[in-house]
Design an enzyme around this catalytic site. Structure first.
Site, PDB file in Angstrom:
ATOM      1  N   TYR A   1       0.869  -0.954  -0.002  1.00  0.00           N
ATOM      2  CA  TYR A   1      -0.056   0.057  -0.237  1.00  0.00           C
ATOM      3  C   TYR A   1       0.880   1.334  -0.056  1.00  0.00           C
ATOM      4  O   TYR A   1       1.794   1.185   0.645  1.00  0.00           O
ATOM      5  CB  TYR A   1      -1.002   0.143   1.265  1.00  0.00           C
ATOM      6  CG  TYR A   1      -2.101  -0.916   1.197  1.00  0.00           C
ATOM      7  CD1 TYR A   1      -3.164  -0.543   0.344  1.00  0.00           C
ATOM      8  CD2 TYR A   1      -1.909  -2.036   1.917  1.00  0.00           C
ATOM      9  CE1 TYR A   1      -4.401  -1.509   0.357  1.00  0.00           C
ATOM     10  CE2 TYR A   1      -3.081  -2.924   1.718  1.00  0.00           C
ATOM     11  CZ  TYR A   1      -4.111  -2.618   1.240  1.00  0.00           C
ATOM     12  OH  TYR A   1      -5.040  -3.569   1.028  1.00  0.00           O
TER      13      TYR A   1
ATOM     14  N   GLY B   1       6.610   5.437  -8.300  1.00  0.00           N
ATOM     15  CA  GLY B   1       7.303   4.247  -8.747  1.00  0.00           C
ATOM     16  C   GLY B   1       7.612   3.401  -7.183  1.00  0.00           C
ATOM     17  O   GLY B   1       8.630   2.340  -7.275  1.00  0.00           O
TER      18      GLY B   1
ATOM     19  N   TYR C   1       0.266  -5.207 -11.668  1.00  0.00           N
ATOM     20  CA  TYR C   1       1.051  -6.346 -11.389  1.00  0.00           C
ATOM     21  C   TYR C   1       1.118  -6.939 -12.851  1.00  0.00           C
ATOM     22  O   TYR C   1       2.053  -7.769 -13.064  1.00  0.00           O
ATOM     23  CB  TYR C   1       0.336  -7.296 -10.513  1.00  0.00           C
ATOM     24  CG  TYR C   1       0.496  -6.681  -9.128  1.00  0.00           C
ATOM     25  CD1 TYR C   1       1.756  -6.706  -8.537  1.00  0.00           C
ATOM     26  CD2 TYR C   1      -0.630  -6.165  -8.390  1.00  0.00           C
ATOM     27  CE1 TYR C   1       1.790  -6.207  -7.169  1.00  0.00           C
ATOM     28  CE2 TYR C   1      -0.649  -5.639  -7.096  1.00  0.00           C
ATOM     29  CZ  TYR C   1       0.721  -5.636  -6.727  1.00  0.00           C
ATOM     30  OH  TYR C   1       0.998  -5.185  -5.264  1.00  0.00           O
TER      31      TYR C   1
END
Length: 171
Positions: free
Chosen positions: A97, A106, A142
């Site tokens: 998180y 980033g 992801y």
């Protein structure tokens, strides 16, 4: 710009609880009822629960700092600490998180790379995680970083049964 990742200790428990609650609300409040958010928070992020998780030998928490400001955190699990029964050659990223004011810098990638390094150091063959099916930003992140959907499981937000996609990256 300086980015620093540090392992959490028991001394960080209060800060861990604060950032856990803050980032969870930021991420999921708009799509869930206040009652379900509150029920989840009262179960998942108590000081006692976080302390127990932190004391588990196969779980590790990390803070990420951006210009010396606490920007986010990560929790990784191996072996019996994983939230699903998987093979012994896996590492789970249970939580990544980033505070909303620090997103798009980033930092999630820095934490994910640290998890991959930990997995390789522990001789694990894959890294996996669960992502809510409606968290498009996380699914895209992801996917862009080599994770593919390999299954799903139920996740309860209060009394609302939701679906998390299991995403896996082979190392």
């Amino acid at each position: 710009m300086t980015i620093k990742i540090e392992a959490c200790s028991q001394n960080d428990l209060q800060a861990l609880q604060e950032i856990s609650v803050e980032t969870f609300i930021e991420t999921f409040q708009a799509q869930n009822t206040p009652e379900n958010i509150q029920a989840y928070l009262e179960n998942a992020y108590t000081l006692g629960k976080l302390q127990k998780e932190m004391e588990h030998n196969n779980s590790e928490f990390f803070f990420i700092y951006y210009n010396d400001q606490l920007a986010g955190y990560m929790k990784v699990n191996t072996d019996d600490a994983q939230s699903e029964e998987v093979d012994a050659d896996s590492l789970e990223i249970e939580r990544i998180y980033i505070r909303s004011g620090f997103q798009r810098k980033g930092l999630g990638k820095f934490l994910m790379n640290r998890a991959i390094t930990i997995a390789k150091d522990k001789k694990k063959q894959k890294v996996w995680l669960g992502v809510w099916e409606y968290n498009r930003q996380a699914l895209a992140f992801y996917g862009k970083n080599g994770f593919v959907q390999t299954g799903s499981h139920s996740f309860y937000m209060g009394d609302d049964e939701q679906t998390d996609y299991i995403m896996t990256k082979i190392l």
